[in-house]
Design a protein around this motif. Structure first.
Motif, PDB file in Angstrom:
ATOM      1  N   LEU A   1      -2.291 -29.938   9.738  1.00  0.00           N
ATOM      2  CA  LEU A   1      -2.364 -29.337   8.310  1.00  0.00           C
ATOM      3  C   LEU A   1      -1.119 -28.366   7.921  1.00  0.00           C
ATOM      4  N   ALA A   2      -0.713 -27.745   8.757  1.00  0.00           N
ATOM      5  CA  ALA A   2       0.321 -26.687   8.862  1.00  0.00           C
ATOM      6  C   ALA A   2       1.597 -27.245   8.586  1.00  0.00           C
ATOM      7  N   ASP A   3       1.873 -28.126   9.667  1.00  0.00           N
ATOM      8  CA  ASP A   3       2.959 -28.832   9.453  1.00  0.00           C
ATOM      9  C   ASP A   3       3.156 -29.735   8.181  1.00  0.00           C
ATOM     10  N   GLN A   4       2.253 -30.484   7.761  1.00  0.00           N
ATOM     11  CA  GLN A   4       2.368 -31.239   6.404  1.00  0.00           C
ATOM     12  C   GLN A   4       2.520 -30.254   5.292  1.00  0.00           C
ATOM     13  N   CYS A   5       1.622 -28.951   5.200  1.00  0.00           N
ATOM     14  CA  CYS A   5       1.934 -28.036   3.963  1.00  0.00           C
ATOM     15  C   CYS A   5       3.131 -27.665   4.112  1.00  0.00           C
ATOM     16  N   ARG A   6       3.887 -27.254   5.237  1.00  0.00           N
ATOM     17  CA  ARG A   6       5.134 -26.620   5.233  1.00  0.00           C
ATOM     18  C   ARG A   6       5.994 -27.538   4.475  1.00  0.00           C
ATOM     19  N   ALA A   7       6.133 -28.757   4.836  1.00  0.00           N
ATOM     20  CA  ALA A   7       7.073 -29.820   4.252  1.00  0.00           C
ATOM     21  C   ALA A   7       6.664 -29.837   2.537  1.00  0.00           C
ATOM     22  N   THR A   8       5.466 -29.948   2.454  1.00  0.00           N
ATOM     23  CA  THR A   8       5.097 -30.020   0.976  1.00  0.00           C
ATOM     24  C   THR A   8       5.468 -28.692   0.175  1.00  0.00           C
ATOM     25  N   PHE A   9       5.298 -27.596   0.731  1.00  0.00           N
ATOM     26  CA  PHE A   9       5.813 -26.278   0.082  1.00  0.00           C
ATOM     27  C   PHE A   9       7.170 -26.274  -0.079  1.00  0.00           C
ATOM     28  N   ASP A  10       8.250 -26.612   0.960  1.00  0.00           N
ATOM     29  CA  ASP A  10       9.532 -26.643   0.973  1.00  0.00           C
ATOM     30  C   ASP A  10       9.742 -27.470  -0.472  1.00  0.00           C
TER      31      ASP A  10
ATOM     32  N   PHE B   1      13.604 -20.566   5.624  1.00  0.00           N
ATOM     33  CA  PHE B   1      15.158 -20.381   5.824  1.00  0.00           C
ATOM     34  C   PHE B   1      16.158 -20.355   4.555  1.00  0.00           C
ATOM     35  N   ALA B   2      15.297 -19.984   3.348  1.00  0.00           N
ATOM     36  CA  ALA B   2      16.084 -19.805   2.249  1.00  0.00           C
ATOM     37  C   ALA B   2      16.141 -18.140   2.163  1.00  0.00           C
ATOM     38  N   ASP B   3      16.065 -17.406   3.167  1.00  0.00           N
ATOM     39  CA  ASP B   3      15.996 -15.926   3.183  1.00  0.00           C
ATOM     40  C   ASP B   3      16.893 -15.439   2.332  1.00  0.00           C
ATOM     41  N   ALA B   4      18.168 -15.838   2.428  1.00  0.00           N
ATOM     42  CA  ALA B   4      19.454 -15.138   1.798  1.00  0.00           C
ATOM     43  C   ALA B   4      19.263 -15.404   0.233  1.00  0.00           C
ATOM     44  N   ALA B   5      18.714 -16.439  -0.044  1.00  0.00           N
ATOM     45  CA  ALA B   5      18.492 -16.890  -1.594  1.00  0.00           C
ATOM     46  C   ALA B   5      17.388 -16.003  -2.029  1.00  0.00           C
TER      47      ALA B   5
ATOM     48  N   PHE C   1       0.775  -1.308  -0.086  1.00  0.00           N
ATOM     49  CA  PHE C   1       0.055  -0.054   0.058  1.00  0.00           C
ATOM     50  C   PHE C   1       0.898   1.241  -0.058  1.00  0.00           C
ATOM     51  N   ASN C   2       2.236   1.385   0.534  1.00  0.00           N
ATOM     52  CA  ASN C   2       2.929   2.532   0.751  1.00  0.00           C
ATOM     53  C   ASN C   2       4.205   2.335  -0.377  1.00  0.00           C
ATOM     54  N   ASN C   3       4.111   1.535  -1.313  1.00  0.00           N
ATOM     55  CA  ASN C   3       5.181   1.649  -2.306  1.00  0.00           C
ATOM     56  C   ASN C   3       6.454   1.214  -1.720  1.00  0.00           C
ATOM     57  N   ILE C   4       6.572   0.384  -0.745  1.00  0.00           N
ATOM     58  CA  ILE C   4       8.076   0.179  -0.272  1.00  0.00           C
ATOM     59  C   ILE C   4       8.339  -1.277  -0.348  1.00  0.00           C
ATOM     60  N   TYR C   5       9.566  -1.527  -0.040  1.00  0.00           N
ATOM     61  CA  TYR C   5      10.080  -2.823  -0.072  1.00  0.00           C
ATOM     62  C   TYR C   5       9.905  -3.403   1.622  1.00  0.00           C
ATOM     63  N   GLY C   6       9.583  -4.703   1.793  1.00  0.00           N
ATOM     64  CA  GLY C   6       9.442  -5.279   3.071  1.00  0.00           C
ATOM     65  C   GLY C   6       9.747  -6.585   2.965  1.00  0.00           C
ATOM     66  N   LEU C   7      10.361  -6.950   4.064  1.00  0.00           N
ATOM     67  CA  LEU C   7      10.921  -8.486   4.204  1.00  0.00           C
ATOM     68  C   LEU C   7      10.345  -9.019   5.607  1.00  0.00           C
ATOM     69  N   LYS C   8       9.592  -9.976   5.289  1.00  0.00           N
ATOM     70  CA  LYS C   8       9.068 -10.666   6.644  1.00  0.00           C
ATOM     71  C   LYS C   8      10.052 -12.362   6.572  1.00  0.00           C
ATOM     72  N   PRO C   9      11.026 -12.098   7.329  1.00  0.00           N
ATOM     73  CA  PRO C   9      11.807 -13.233   7.388  1.00  0.00           C
ATOM     74  C   PRO C   9      11.083 -14.688   7.758  1.00  0.00           C
ATOM     75  N   SER C  10      11.916 -15.831   7.371  1.00  0.00           N
ATOM     76  CA  SER C  10      11.518 -16.896   8.029  1.00  0.00           C
ATOM     77  C   SER C  10      11.077 -17.157   9.387  1.00  0.00           C
TER      78      SER C  10
ATOM     79  N   GLY D   1      23.672 -17.422   4.900  1.00  0.00           N
ATOM     80  CA  GLY D   1      23.794 -17.401   3.343  1.00  0.00           C
ATOM     81  C   GLY D   1      23.862 -16.154   2.542  1.00  0.00           C
ATOM     82  N   LEU D   2      23.695 -15.003   3.145  1.00  0.00           N
ATOM     83  CA  LEU D   2      24.141 -13.726   2.362  1.00  0.00           C
ATOM     84  C   LEU D   2      25.314 -13.791   1.762  1.00  0.00           C
ATOM     85  N   GLY D   3      25.751 -13.116   0.729  1.00  0.00           N
ATOM     86  CA  GLY D   3      26.786 -13.050   0.143  1.00  0.00           C
ATOM     87  C   GLY D   3      27.102 -13.798  -0.977  1.00  0.00           C
ATOM     88  N   GLY D   4      26.319 -14.676  -1.538  1.00  0.00           N
ATOM     89  CA  GLY D   4      26.463 -15.505  -2.363  1.00  0.00           C
ATOM     90  C   GLY D   4      26.343 -15.077  -3.794  1.00  0.00           C
ATOM     91  N   PRO D   5      26.695 -15.461  -4.858  1.00  0.00           N
ATOM     92  CA  PRO D   5      26.975 -14.993  -6.098  1.00  0.00           C
ATOM     93  C   PRO D   5      25.409 -14.299  -6.641  1.00  0.00           C
TER      94      PRO D   5
END
Length: 442
Positions: A339-348, A413-417, A180-189, A229-233
């Motif tokens: 359900l949340a536990d199962q879907c997390r593994a499926t999504f990853d 936990f792939a925040d850096a990527a 809504f405010n035209n900015i960048y935001g990171l919600k980490p893992s 993991g920050l600082g990769g190619p």
């Protein structure tokens, strides 16, 4: 260009090279606040004299050749559900009026130790959960919400009043205001950033994140939090595999949300990305309801202290949440957590050779009119319950001239990527990065 218009990363470079003083940057931000606060109303606590005093101290340290942290002299707005040692933390609640905990939250302590100047406390929905709304308005049209519950932080960064800001997310309280405010935001893992000293309503969902005006700003703060993991190619858009996910709640989308998602997908494909539709498995159809149930159940316990100590002023919707706890169905709760536990593994497991990131709406559309609402978190809640990193990127202007962003999502936990991918994608998705400055400073 005024110093307050600089991105945090550009300002940091100028301060490091002694081309900009911390006091100059701070005074520019304070002048912007003075000229706009009557309209935007982003701040719950601000002490200009203290800010100047802190700025001069930071300039003295630089002049004496003391080591400078990565955030040296950069102003930070702190959502007023996050503790600060030297400023009140009221949660926008009369229950805690004037309360000062005397200790920094972990996230505040980290950025302060990295040289940040804590400029003030930003307005928020009460307890970031219910009750009173923030008075903050959208910088692009004060008749519209800046989103919430991180209302003041989103508005302050979007209005060039401060370069960086903290928000929190239980449903969509961080990523939606970015849109809504035209900015960048990171919600980490989830759990990657300590929540110590931040008011919690849901142990399963609550996440501390931050705002900036480009991906480089988000990276600058991420480095201070030692995100692994920050600082990769560096990545290239060409060849990136992007899954466009309309998600199981697509029926809530609005025309501006459709336009933003389609524009982002087309721009990425035009730049050489491999863009394909991603349909989540049927089990994900229940995730929105599961998030709501878990948030309600955990919130009922989180607000029991205020319910017992201040029954006359606790917000009615939070009171009702506490009182409803006795009626929760244990079987349904177990099913939601399972359900949340199962879907997390499926999504990853979706990520790898065939998928680098997911592109999905950050909000149904542009910011709704009126300050009685902060907008709908329906396009955020599933990702919050999955506990995955989400990165909001500005994309288009709606027919009403309001910003509409999108979000990129990665596996846990792939925040850096995800930051690396966003750095490649953002110049393509955010096709008019200067339009906000031209609009606001015209």
């Amino acid at each position: 260009m005024q110093p307050c218009e600089l991105t945090a990363s550009d300002a940091a470079a100028l301060i490091r090279d002694r081309e900009l003083s911390v006091e100059e940057l701070t005074r520019s931000c304070l002048a912007r606040i003075a000229s706009r606060d009557a309209v935007v109303k982003a701040w719950l606590f601000l002490d200009p004299d203290l800010a100047i005093k802190r700025a001069r101290e930071l300039d003295k340290r630089a002049a004496a050749d003391w080591p400078m942290g990565a955030l040296h002299g950069l102003g930070f707005g702190v959502k007023d559900v996050i503790d600060t040692a030297d400023m009140p933390t009221t949660h926008n609640s009369p229950i805690y009026e004037g309360s000062q905990p005397g200790r920094d939250a972990a996230c505040v302590g980290i950025v302060r130790a990295s040289g940040a100047l804590i400029l003030g406390k930003t307005d928020t929905v009460e307890f970031a959960a219910g009750g009173r709304k923030a008075l903050s308005t959208n910088p692009f049209n004060p008749q519209h919400t800046p989103g919430g519950s991180s209302s003041g932080s989103g508005a302050a960064v979007g209005d060039f009043q401060v370069p960086l800001g903290f928000g929190t997310q239980t449903g969509g309280s961080h990523i939606r205001p970015a849109s809504f405010n035209n900015i960048y935001g990171l919600k980490p893992s989830w759990s990657l950033v300590s929540r110590e000293g931040a008011r919690m309503s849901s142990a399963t969902l609550d996440t501390v994140g931050w705002y900036g005006r480009c991906v480089a700003d988000l990276r600058l703060v991420a480095e201070c939090f030692r995100l692994p993991g920050l600082g990769g190619p560096k990545r290239s858009v060409k060849g990136l595999r992007i899954g466009v996910c309309r998600s199981p709640v697509w029926h809530y989308i609005e025309p501006a949300g459709v336009a933003a998602l389609e524009a982002a997908a087309q721009r990425l494909e035009g730049a050489g990305a491999i863009v394909e539709e991603l349909v989540l498995p049927p089990a994900f159809d229940g995730m929105a309801a599961a998030r709501d149930l878990i948030a309600a159940y955990e919130g009922a316990g989180a607000f029991l202290p205020e319910y017992l100590s201040s029954p006359h002023i606790i917000p009615p919707d939070i009171r009702a949440r506490v009182e409803a706890r006795a009626g929760f169905d244990a079987g349904k709760l177990r099913a939601a957590y399972t359900l949340a536990d199962q879907c997390r593994a499926t999504f990853d497991a979706l990520f790898g050779p065939k998928l680098d990131a997911v592109l999905t709406p950050a909000s149904p559309g542009d910011a709704p009119e009126g300050l009685h609402t902060t907008g709908d978190a329906i396009f955020n809640g599933i990702w919050t319950l999955l506990q995955v990193p989400c990165l909001g990127i500005p994309c288009i202007r709606s027919a009403r001239g309001l910003p509409v962003g999108i979000q990129l999502v990665g596996p846990r936990f792939a925040d850096a990527a995800l930051i690396e991918i966003a750095e490649a994608c953002a110049p393509v998705i955010d096709a008019e990065p200067d339009w906000a400055r031209k609009t606001l400073f015209a």
